[in-house]
Design a protein around this motif. Sequence first.
Motif, PDB file in Angstrom:
ATOM      1  N   ASP A  94      43.986  17.035  49.387  1.00 50.07           N
ATOM      2  CA  ASP A  94      42.780  16.864  48.597  1.00 50.07           C
ATOM      3  C   ASP A  94      41.541  17.379  49.389  1.00 50.07           C
ATOM      4  O   ASP A  94      41.437  17.827  50.331  1.00 50.07           O
ATOM      5  N   ASP A  95      40.525  17.686  48.154  1.00 54.25           N
ATOM      6  CA  ASP A  95      39.264  18.145  48.677  1.00 54.25           C
ATOM      7  C   ASP A  95      38.329  16.957  49.343  1.00 54.25           C
ATOM      8  O   ASP A  95      37.660  17.427  50.361  1.00 54.25           O
ATOM      9  N   ASN A  96      38.301  15.883  48.605  1.00 54.94           N
ATOM     10  CA  ASN A  96      37.816  14.874  49.123  1.00 54.94           C
ATOM     11  C   ASN A  96      38.637  14.191  50.253  1.00 54.94           C
ATOM     12  O   ASN A  96      39.664  13.658  50.010  1.00 54.94           O
ATOM     13  N   LEU A  97      37.798  13.739  51.432  1.00 57.65           N
ATOM     14  CA  LEU A  97      38.641  13.263  52.518  1.00 57.65           C
ATOM     15  C   LEU A  97      38.924  11.994  52.631  1.00 57.65           C
ATOM     16  O   LEU A  97      39.222  11.425  53.656  1.00 57.65           O
ATOM     17  N   LEU A  98      38.514  10.990  51.579  1.00 64.09           N
ATOM     18  CA  LEU A  98      38.337   9.648  51.559  1.00 64.09           C
ATOM     19  C   LEU A  98      39.702   8.944  51.947  1.00 64.09           C
ATOM     20  O   LEU A  98      40.021   8.174  53.025  1.00 64.09           O
ATOM     21  N   ARG A  99      40.809   9.540  51.185  1.00 65.83           N
ATOM     22  CA  ARG A  99      42.127   9.154  51.275  1.00 65.83           C
ATOM     23  C   ARG A  99      42.725   9.386  52.765  1.00 65.83           C
ATOM     24  O   ARG A  99      43.334   8.504  53.414  1.00 65.83           O
ATOM     25  N   GLN A 100      42.542  10.630  53.327  1.00 69.46           N
ATOM     26  CA  GLN A 100      43.045  10.918  54.426  1.00 69.46           C
ATOM     27  C   GLN A 100      42.584  10.435  55.771  1.00 69.46           C
ATOM     28  O   GLN A 100      43.018  10.432  56.751  1.00 69.46           O
ATOM     29  N   THR A 101      41.136  10.392  55.616  1.00 65.48           N
ATOM     30  CA  THR A 101      40.354  10.385  56.999  1.00 65.48           C
ATOM     31  C   THR A 101      39.373   9.124  56.699  1.00 65.48           C
ATOM     32  O   THR A 101      38.809   8.594  57.874  1.00 65.48           O
ATOM     33  N   GLY A 102      39.177   8.604  55.664  1.00 63.08           N
ATOM     34  CA  GLY A 102      38.274   7.505  55.238  1.00 63.08           C
ATOM     35  C   GLY A 102      36.858   7.803  55.156  1.00 63.08           C
ATOM     36  O   GLY A 102      35.921   6.902  54.943  1.00 63.08           O
ATOM     37  N   LEU A 103      36.637   9.096  55.102  1.00 60.05           N
ATOM     38  CA  LEU A 103      35.338   9.711  55.257  1.00 60.05           C
ATOM     39  C   LEU A 103      35.123  10.081  53.543  1.00 60.05           C
ATOM     40  O   LEU A 103      36.024  10.843  53.114  1.00 60.05           O
ATOM     41  N   ASN A 104      34.060   9.801  52.877  1.00 64.28           N
ATOM     42  CA  ASN A 104      33.899  10.194  51.598  1.00 64.28           C
ATOM     43  C   ASN A 104      32.999  11.407  51.430  1.00 64.28           C
ATOM     44  O   ASN A 104      31.824  11.598  51.118  1.00 64.28           O
ATOM     45  N   VAL A 105      33.813  12.748  51.821  1.00 65.61           N
ATOM     46  CA  VAL A 105      32.979  13.760  52.167  1.00 65.61           C
ATOM     47  C   VAL A 105      33.913  14.846  51.527  1.00 65.61           C
ATOM     48  O   VAL A 105      35.158  14.845  51.531  1.00 65.61           O
ATOM     49  N   GLU A 106      33.584  15.894  50.955  1.00 60.46           N
ATOM     50  CA  GLU A 106      34.338  17.275  50.592  1.00 60.46           C
ATOM     51  C   GLU A 106      34.449  18.272  51.661  1.00 60.46           C
ATOM     52  O   GLU A 106      33.696  18.298  52.385  1.00 60.46           O
ATOM     53  N   ILE A 107      35.663  18.749  51.654  1.00 53.96           N
ATOM     54  CA  ILE A 107      35.874  20.080  52.659  1.00 53.96           C
ATOM     55  C   ILE A 107      34.689  20.812  52.486  1.00 53.96           C
ATOM     56  O   ILE A 107      34.542  21.573  53.530  1.00 53.96           O
ATOM     57  N   SER A 108      34.576  21.385  51.349  1.00 52.62           N
ATOM     58  CA  SER A 108      33.624  22.358  50.865  1.00 52.62           C
ATOM     59  C   SER A 108      32.188  22.142  51.694  1.00 52.62           C
ATOM     60  O   SER A 108      31.448  23.082  51.618  1.00 52.62           O
ATOM     61  N   SER A 109      32.007  20.917  52.047  1.00 56.38           N
ATOM     62  CA  SER A 109      30.716  20.621  52.503  1.00 56.38           C
ATOM     63  C   SER A 109      30.363  20.500  54.011  1.00 56.38           C
ATOM     64  O   SER A 109      29.413  20.351  54.391  1.00 56.38           O
ATOM     65  N   LEU A 110      31.768  20.969  54.615  1.00 52.56           N
ATOM     66  CA  LEU A 110      31.918  20.792  56.058  1.00 52.56           C
ATOM     67  C   LEU A 110      32.316  22.446  56.633  1.00 52.56           C
ATOM     68  O   LEU A 110      32.870  22.891  56.122  1.00 52.56           O
ATOM     69  N   ASN A 111      31.599  22.415  57.912  1.00 51.26           N
ATOM     70  CA  ASN A 111      32.140  23.709  58.753  1.00 51.26           C
ATOM     71  C   ASN A 111      33.385  23.348  59.354  1.00 51.26           C
ATOM     72  O   ASN A 111      33.830  22.045  59.579  1.00 51.26           O
ATOM     73  N   LEU A 112      34.236  24.206  59.648  1.00 50.69           N
ATOM     74  CA  LEU A 112      35.381  24.090  60.621  1.00 50.69           C
ATOM     75  C   LEU A 112      35.339  23.189  61.623  1.00 50.69           C
ATOM     76  O   LEU A 112      36.176  22.088  61.711  1.00 50.69           O
ATOM     77  N   LYS A 113      34.587  23.106  62.514  1.00 50.68           N
ATOM     78  CA  LYS A 113      34.284  22.589  63.504  1.00 50.68           C
ATOM     79  C   LYS A 113      34.085  21.286  63.528  1.00 50.68           C
ATOM     80  O   LYS A 113      34.053  20.092  64.203  1.00 50.68           O
ATOM     81  N   ASP A 114      33.607  20.742  62.216  1.00 49.73           N
ATOM     82  CA  ASP A 114      33.103  19.326  61.786  1.00 49.73           C
ATOM     83  C   ASP A 114      34.189  18.474  60.976  1.00 49.73           C
ATOM     84  O   ASP A 114      33.999  17.486  60.834  1.00 49.73           O
ATOM     85  N   MET A 115      35.360  19.231  60.925  1.00 44.26           N
ATOM     86  CA  MET A 115      36.452  18.751  60.106  1.00 44.26           C
ATOM     87  C   MET A 115      36.694  17.240  60.815  1.00 44.26           C
ATOM     88  O   MET A 115      37.068  17.415  62.140  1.00 44.26           O
ATOM     89  N   PRO A 116      37.084  16.324  60.230  1.00 41.77           N
ATOM     90  CA  PRO A 116      37.517  15.025  60.937  1.00 41.77           C
ATOM     91  C   PRO A 116      38.922  14.853  61.118  1.00 41.77           C
ATOM     92  O   PRO A 116      39.689  15.888  60.775  1.00 41.77           O
ATOM     93  N   LEU A 117      39.295  13.829  61.886  1.00 41.81           N
ATOM     94  CA  LEU A 117      40.921  13.733  62.031  1.00 41.81           C
ATOM     95  C   LEU A 117      41.395  12.876  60.927  1.00 41.81           C
ATOM     96  O   LEU A 117      40.914  12.018  60.231  1.00 41.81           O
ATOM     97  N   TYR A 118      42.772  13.119  60.639  1.00 42.55           N
ATOM     98  CA  TYR A 118      43.553  12.125  59.939  1.00 42.55           C
ATOM     99  C   TYR A 118      43.410  10.831  60.524  1.00 42.55           C
ATOM    100  O   TYR A 118      43.256  10.431  61.661  1.00 42.55           O
ATOM    101  N   LYS A 119      43.742   9.872  59.528  1.00 39.05           N
ATOM    102  CA  LYS A 119      44.003   8.397  59.890  1.00 39.05           C
ATOM    103  C   LYS A 119      45.027   8.353  60.804  1.00 39.05           C
ATOM    104  O   LYS A 119      45.783   9.092  60.719  1.00 39.05           O
ATOM    105  N   GLU A 120      45.154   7.278  61.556  1.00 32.86           N
ATOM    106  CA  GLU A 120      46.207   6.947  62.475  1.00 32.86           C
ATOM    107  C   GLU A 120      47.704   6.811  61.713  1.00 32.86           C
ATOM    108  O   GLU A 120      48.577   7.022  61.844  1.00 32.86           O
ATOM    109  N   ARG A 121      47.409   6.218  60.392  1.00 30.27           N
ATOM    110  CA  ARG A 121      48.267   5.851  59.409  1.00 30.27           C
ATOM    111  C   ARG A 121      48.137   6.182  58.162  1.00 30.27           C
ATOM    112  O   ARG A 121      47.030   5.711  57.914  1.00 30.27           O
TER     113      ARG A 121
END
Length: 333
Positions: A94-121
Amino acid sequence: MDLFCGTIGSYLPYVLPALGGYVLTSLFLLKNPHILHKKKHPAFYCTHISHRGGAGERIENTMEAFTHAVKEGTGMLELDCYLTRDGHVIVSHDDNLLRQTGLNVEISSLNLKDMPLYKERLEVTFYAGRYSTGVDRRFTLLEDVFKKFPKMPVNIEIKKDDPLLIRKVSSLVKQYDREDITVWASEKTHIMKKCQKENPSMPYMFTLSRGMQLLLLYYTGLLPFVPLRESFLQFYLPQLFNRTYIPESRILKNRLVICLIEKLTMKKSLFKHLTERGIQVHLFVCNTERDMEAAFAVGATGVMTDYPSVLSNYLRNHPPIAPPFPAKETAVH
Protein backbone atom coordinates in the motif's frame (compact mmCIF):
# COMPACT_ATOMS: atom_id res chain seq x y z
CA MET A 1 -38.98 -10.57 -46.13
CA ASP A 2 -39.12 -13.43 -48.62
CA LEU A 3 -36.47 -11.70 -50.72
CA PHE A 4 -34.25 -11.18 -47.65
CA CYS A 5 -34.56 -14.81 -46.57
CA GLY A 6 -33.91 -15.95 -50.09
CA THR A 7 -30.73 -13.85 -50.27
CA ILE A 8 -29.42 -15.34 -47.01
CA GLY A 9 -30.31 -18.83 -48.20
CA SER A 10 -28.30 -18.35 -51.37
CA TYR A 11 -25.17 -17.60 -49.33
CA LEU A 12 -25.52 -20.47 -46.85
CA PRO A 13 -23.85 -23.10 -49.07
CA TYR A 14 -20.71 -20.91 -49.01
CA VAL A 15 -20.88 -19.54 -45.48
CA LEU A 16 -21.40 -22.80 -43.60
CA PRO A 17 -18.36 -24.63 -45.07
CA ALA A 18 -16.20 -21.54 -44.53
CA LEU A 19 -17.37 -21.23 -40.93
CA GLY A 20 -16.81 -24.93 -40.35
CA GLY A 21 -13.33 -24.69 -41.82
CA TYR A 22 -12.52 -21.71 -39.61
CA VAL A 23 -13.70 -23.53 -36.47
CA LEU A 24 -11.72 -26.67 -37.27
CA THR A 25 -8.59 -24.70 -38.14
CA SER A 26 -8.87 -22.65 -34.96
CA LEU A 27 -9.29 -25.76 -32.79
CA PHE A 28 -6.36 -27.47 -34.49
CA LEU A 29 -4.06 -24.48 -34.01
CA LEU A 30 -5.26 -24.00 -30.43
CA LYS A 31 -3.85 -27.46 -29.70
CA ASN A 32 -0.80 -26.99 -31.92
CA PRO A 33 0.32 -23.37 -31.47
CA HIS A 34 3.91 -24.18 -32.47
CA ILE A 35 2.80 -24.20 -36.11
CA LEU A 36 2.32 -20.41 -36.13
CA HIS A 37 4.22 -19.19 -33.08
CA LYS A 38 7.75 -19.57 -31.85
CA LYS A 39 7.78 -20.80 -28.27
CA LYS A 40 9.08 -18.45 -25.59
CA HIS A 41 12.07 -19.69 -23.60
CA PRO A 42 12.14 -17.84 -20.28
CA ALA A 43 15.18 -17.48 -18.07
CA PHE A 44 13.27 -19.19 -15.26
CA TYR A 45 10.28 -21.40 -14.64
CA CYS A 46 8.67 -21.55 -11.20
CA THR A 47 5.78 -23.37 -9.57
CA HIS A 48 6.14 -21.69 -6.16
CA ILE A 49 5.57 -17.93 -5.80
CA SER A 50 5.52 -16.16 -2.43
CA HIS A 51 2.91 -13.40 -2.29
CA ARG A 52 4.30 -10.33 -0.50
CA GLY A 53 7.14 -12.60 0.54
CA GLY A 54 4.79 -15.02 2.29
CA ALA A 55 2.45 -12.70 4.19
CA GLY A 56 0.86 -15.47 6.23
CA GLU A 57 4.01 -16.75 7.91
CA ARG A 58 5.92 -13.51 8.55
CA ILE A 59 5.02 -9.80 8.41
CA GLU A 60 4.48 -9.09 4.72
CA ASN A 61 7.28 -7.68 2.58
CA THR A 62 9.87 -7.63 5.37
CA MET A 63 13.34 -9.02 4.85
CA GLU A 64 12.44 -11.70 7.40
CA ALA A 65 9.50 -12.75 5.19
CA PHE A 66 11.60 -12.89 2.03
CA THR A 67 14.37 -14.83 3.77
CA HIS A 68 11.88 -17.32 5.21
CA ALA A 69 10.23 -17.84 1.83
CA VAL A 70 13.57 -18.50 0.13
CA LYS A 71 14.52 -21.00 2.84
CA GLU A 72 11.20 -22.74 2.24
CA GLY A 73 12.13 -23.19 -1.40
CA THR A 74 10.11 -20.52 -3.18
CA GLY A 75 10.86 -19.92 -6.85
CA MET A 76 9.78 -16.28 -7.02
CA LEU A 77 9.13 -13.36 -4.69
CA GLU A 78 6.11 -11.17 -5.42
CA LEU A 79 6.08 -7.57 -4.19
CA ASP A 80 4.95 -3.98 -4.84
CA CYS A 81 6.96 -0.74 -4.76
CA TYR A 82 6.54 2.96 -3.97
CA LEU A 83 8.86 5.97 -3.67
CA THR A 84 9.61 7.83 -0.45
CA ARG A 85 9.76 11.62 -0.49
CA ASP A 86 13.56 11.47 -0.64
CA GLY A 87 13.51 9.08 -3.59
CA HIS A 88 14.08 5.59 -2.12
CA VAL A 89 12.24 2.59 -3.64
CA ILE A 90 10.34 1.00 -0.77
CA VAL A 91 8.72 -2.45 -0.89
CA SER A 92 5.12 -2.05 0.26
CA HIS A 93 1.73 -3.28 -0.89
CA ASP A 94 0.00 0.00 0.00
CA ASP A 95 0.99 3.62 -0.52
CA ASN A 96 -1.14 4.66 2.45
CA LEU A 97 0.21 3.02 5.61
CA LEU A 98 -2.99 2.89 7.69
CA ARG A 99 -3.60 -0.85 7.25
CA GLN A 100 0.00 -1.84 7.78
CA THR A 101 1.09 0.56 10.54
CA GLY A 102 -2.02 2.26 11.92
CA LEU A 103 -0.80 5.66 10.67
CA ASN A 104 -2.87 7.42 8.01
CA VAL A 105 0.07 8.67 5.95
CA GLU A 106 1.40 8.18 2.41
CA ILE A 107 4.85 6.73 1.74
CA SER A 108 5.41 9.54 -0.75
CA SER A 109 5.12 12.09 2.10
CA LEU A 110 7.82 10.44 4.25
CA ASN A 111 11.59 10.33 4.10
CA LEU A 112 13.20 6.92 4.49
CA LYS A 113 14.38 7.64 8.04
CA ASP A 114 10.80 8.47 9.09
CA MET A 115 9.20 5.24 7.87
CA PRO A 116 7.21 3.68 10.77
CA LEU A 117 7.21 0.02 11.78
CA TYR A 118 4.61 -2.51 10.75
CA LYS A 119 1.98 -3.48 13.33
CA GLU A 120 2.96 -6.36 15.62
CA ARG A 121 0.08 -8.43 14.18
CA LEU A 122 -1.09 -7.98 10.62
CA GLU A 123 -4.19 -9.60 9.14
CA VAL A 124 -3.56 -11.73 6.07
CA THR A 125 -5.53 -10.07 3.26
CA PHE A 126 -6.24 -13.33 1.44
CA TYR A 127 -7.02 -15.38 4.55
CA ALA A 128 -9.63 -13.47 6.49
CA GLY A 129 -9.31 -13.82 10.26
CA ARG A 130 -5.70 -15.05 10.12
CA TYR A 131 -2.80 -12.91 11.33
CA SER A 132 0.95 -12.94 10.83
CA THR A 133 3.68 -11.87 13.24
CA GLY A 134 7.45 -11.62 13.13
CA VAL A 135 10.55 -10.22 14.72
CA ASP A 136 11.23 -7.92 11.76
CA ARG A 137 8.72 -5.07 11.38
CA ARG A 138 10.82 -2.76 9.23
CA PHE A 139 10.00 -1.74 5.66
CA THR A 140 12.47 -3.04 3.09
CA LEU A 141 14.29 -1.31 0.26
CA LEU A 142 13.98 -2.99 -3.15
CA GLU A 143 17.74 -2.65 -3.52
CA ASP A 144 18.29 -4.70 -0.35
CA VAL A 145 16.12 -7.48 -1.76
CA PHE A 146 18.22 -7.49 -4.94
CA LYS A 147 21.44 -7.51 -2.93
CA LYS A 148 20.43 -10.41 -0.71
CA PHE A 149 18.80 -12.56 -3.39
CA PRO A 150 20.72 -11.81 -6.61
CA LYS A 151 19.54 -14.94 -8.45
CA MET A 152 15.95 -15.06 -7.17
CA PRO A 153 13.23 -14.10 -9.68
CA VAL A 154 11.14 -11.17 -8.46
CA ASN A 155 7.70 -10.07 -9.65
CA ILE A 156 7.34 -6.30 -9.16
CA GLU A 157 3.87 -4.78 -9.35
CA ILE A 158 3.66 -1.09 -10.13
CA LYS A 159 0.32 0.28 -8.91
CA LYS A 160 1.06 4.01 -9.00
CA ASP A 161 1.43 5.95 -12.24
CA ASP A 162 4.80 7.44 -11.28
CA PRO A 163 7.40 7.76 -14.07
CA LEU A 164 10.18 8.39 -11.54
CA LEU A 165 9.31 5.18 -9.64
CA ILE A 166 9.32 3.20 -12.88
CA ARG A 167 12.64 4.71 -13.90
CA LYS A 168 14.27 3.97 -10.52
CA VAL A 169 12.99 0.38 -10.45
CA SER A 170 14.34 -0.17 -13.96
CA SER A 171 17.67 1.39 -12.98
CA LEU A 172 18.03 -0.97 -10.01
CA VAL A 173 17.16 -3.96 -12.18
CA LYS A 174 19.88 -2.97 -14.66
CA GLN A 175 22.38 -2.18 -11.90
CA TYR A 176 22.03 -5.67 -10.44
CA ASP A 177 21.99 -7.34 -13.86
CA ARG A 178 18.68 -9.10 -13.42
CA GLU A 179 16.53 -7.98 -16.36
CA ASP A 180 15.73 -11.55 -17.40
CA ILE A 181 14.58 -12.63 -13.90
CA THR A 182 12.58 -9.54 -12.90
CA VAL A 183 8.98 -9.24 -14.09
CA TRP A 184 6.99 -6.08 -14.72
CA ALA A 185 3.49 -6.43 -13.25
CA SER A 186 0.54 -4.03 -13.26
CA GLU A 187 -3.21 -4.33 -13.64
CA LYS A 188 -3.33 -1.06 -15.59
CA THR A 189 -2.37 -1.03 -19.24
CA HIS A 190 -1.27 2.62 -19.35
CA ILE A 191 1.19 1.95 -16.49
CA MET A 192 2.44 -1.24 -18.11
CA LYS A 193 3.15 0.62 -21.35
CA LYS A 194 5.36 3.05 -19.44
CA CYS A 195 7.16 0.14 -17.76
CA GLN A 196 7.77 -1.55 -21.11
CA LYS A 197 9.01 1.68 -22.67
CA GLU A 198 11.41 2.27 -19.77
CA ASN A 199 12.82 -1.27 -19.88
CA PRO A 200 11.64 -3.45 -22.77
CA SER A 201 14.13 -6.20 -21.84
CA MET A 202 12.13 -7.26 -18.79
CA PRO A 203 9.37 -9.88 -19.22
CA TYR A 204 5.88 -8.75 -18.30
CA MET A 205 2.38 -9.98 -17.49
CA PHE A 206 -1.08 -9.46 -18.96
CA THR A 207 -2.83 -6.38 -17.61
CA LEU A 208 -6.54 -6.51 -16.76
CA SER A 209 -7.65 -5.11 -20.11
CA ARG A 210 -5.22 -7.34 -22.00
CA GLY A 211 -6.61 -10.30 -20.06
CA MET A 212 -10.09 -9.36 -21.23
CA GLN A 213 -8.80 -9.20 -24.80
CA LEU A 214 -7.23 -12.62 -24.31
CA LEU A 215 -10.59 -14.10 -23.29
CA LEU A 216 -12.31 -12.44 -26.26
CA LEU A 217 -9.72 -13.90 -28.63
CA TYR A 218 -10.14 -17.32 -27.02
CA TYR A 219 -13.94 -17.40 -27.29
CA THR A 220 -14.00 -16.07 -30.87
CA GLY A 221 -11.42 -18.61 -31.99
CA LEU A 222 -8.92 -15.93 -32.99
CA LEU A 223 -6.36 -16.62 -30.24
CA PRO A 224 -4.30 -19.21 -32.20
CA PHE A 225 -3.72 -16.65 -34.96
CA VAL A 226 -2.63 -13.71 -32.76
CA PRO A 227 0.94 -13.13 -31.47
CA LEU A 228 1.29 -12.53 -27.72
CA ARG A 229 4.16 -10.52 -26.25
CA GLU A 230 3.37 -11.20 -22.58
CA SER A 231 5.27 -13.91 -20.71
CA PHE A 232 2.95 -14.35 -17.70
CA LEU A 233 -0.77 -14.61 -17.03
CA GLN A 234 -1.52 -13.94 -13.36
CA PHE A 235 -5.10 -14.19 -12.16
CA TYR A 236 -7.22 -14.85 -9.09
CA LEU A 237 -8.45 -18.36 -8.39
CA PRO A 238 -12.18 -17.46 -8.30
CA GLN A 239 -13.16 -20.04 -5.68
CA LEU A 240 -11.23 -18.01 -3.09
CA PHE A 241 -13.74 -15.20 -3.17
CA ASN A 242 -16.01 -14.95 -0.13
CA ARG A 243 -14.23 -17.87 1.53
CA THR A 244 -10.62 -17.04 2.32
CA TYR A 245 -10.72 -13.67 0.56
CA ILE A 246 -13.55 -11.22 1.27
CA PRO A 247 -13.64 -8.59 -1.51
CA GLU A 248 -14.65 -4.99 -0.87
CA SER A 249 -16.67 -4.76 -4.09
CA ARG A 250 -20.36 -5.63 -3.61
CA ILE A 251 -20.62 -7.19 -7.05
CA LEU A 252 -17.81 -9.65 -6.23
CA LYS A 253 -19.72 -10.76 -3.14
CA ASN A 254 -22.42 -12.16 -5.40
CA ARG A 255 -22.02 -15.93 -5.74
CA LEU A 256 -23.52 -15.98 -9.23
CA VAL A 257 -21.01 -13.39 -10.44
CA ILE A 258 -18.09 -15.40 -9.05
CA CYS A 259 -19.51 -18.59 -10.58
CA LEU A 260 -19.71 -16.85 -13.96
CA ILE A 261 -16.15 -15.54 -13.66
CA GLU A 262 -14.93 -19.03 -12.84
CA LYS A 263 -16.78 -20.58 -15.79
CA LEU A 264 -15.38 -17.98 -18.19
CA THR A 265 -11.76 -17.86 -17.00
CA MET A 266 -10.76 -21.25 -15.60
CA LYS A 267 -10.37 -22.98 -18.96
CA LYS A 268 -7.88 -25.83 -19.21
CA SER A 269 -7.64 -25.53 -22.98
CA LEU A 270 -6.76 -21.82 -22.70
CA PHE A 271 -4.07 -22.40 -20.08
CA LYS A 272 -2.64 -25.34 -22.02
CA HIS A 273 -2.45 -23.21 -25.18
CA LEU A 274 -0.62 -20.44 -23.34
CA THR A 275 1.75 -22.93 -21.73
CA GLU A 276 2.53 -24.46 -25.12
CA ARG A 277 3.47 -20.98 -26.29
CA GLY A 278 5.87 -20.58 -23.37
CA ILE A 279 3.61 -18.31 -21.28
CA GLN A 280 3.49 -19.18 -17.58
CA VAL A 281 0.11 -19.19 -15.82
CA HIS A 282 0.10 -18.19 -12.14
CA LEU A 283 -3.07 -18.39 -10.04
CA PHE A 284 -3.36 -16.60 -6.68
CA VAL A 285 -3.60 -16.29 -3.73
CA CYS A 286 -3.86 -19.96 -2.73
CA ASN A 287 -3.44 -20.42 1.01
CA THR A 288 -4.92 -23.89 1.54
CA GLU A 289 -3.98 -27.22 -0.04
CA ARG A 290 -7.52 -27.42 -1.40
CA ASP A 291 -6.96 -24.24 -3.41
CA MET A 292 -3.45 -25.23 -4.47
CA GLU A 293 -4.80 -28.51 -5.79
CA ALA A 294 -7.60 -26.72 -7.66
CA ALA A 295 -5.16 -24.27 -9.26
CA PHE A 296 -2.81 -26.96 -10.57
CA ALA A 297 -5.75 -29.13 -11.65
CA VAL A 298 -7.09 -26.42 -13.93
CA GLY A 299 -3.71 -25.97 -15.60
CA ALA A 300 -1.75 -23.38 -13.61
CA THR A 301 2.01 -23.71 -14.06
CA GLY A 302 2.58 -21.89 -10.76
CA VAL A 303 0.75 -20.93 -7.60
CA MET A 304 1.10 -17.73 -5.58
CA THR A 305 0.66 -18.12 -1.81
CA ASP A 306 0.92 -16.31 1.52
CA TYR A 307 2.08 -19.58 3.09
CA PRO A 308 5.31 -20.72 1.42
CA SER A 309 5.81 -23.65 3.81
CA VAL A 310 2.31 -24.98 3.05
CA LEU A 311 2.92 -24.79 -0.69
CA SER A 312 6.34 -26.41 -0.34
CA ASN A 313 4.79 -29.25 1.63
CA TYR A 314 2.05 -29.63 -0.98
CA LEU A 315 4.61 -29.79 -3.80
CA ARG A 316 6.66 -32.38 -1.92
CA ASN A 317 3.57 -34.58 -1.64
CA HIS A 318 2.36 -33.79 -5.15
CA PRO A 319 5.49 -33.33 -7.29
CA PRO A 320 4.73 -31.28 -10.42
CA ILE A 321 5.40 -32.78 -13.80
CA ALA A 322 8.50 -31.66 -15.67
CA PRO A 323 8.35 -28.04 -16.86
CA PRO A 324 6.23 -27.82 -20.04
CA PHE A 325 8.94 -25.74 -21.66
CA PRO A 326 12.68 -25.49 -21.01
CA ALA A 327 14.19 -22.37 -19.50
CA LYS A 328 17.39 -20.80 -20.76
CA GLU A 329 19.07 -21.83 -17.54
CA THR A 330 18.33 -24.23 -14.69
CA ALA A 331 14.63 -24.15 -13.81
CA VAL A 332 13.61 -22.87 -10.39
CA HIS A 333 11.06 -24.65 -8.20
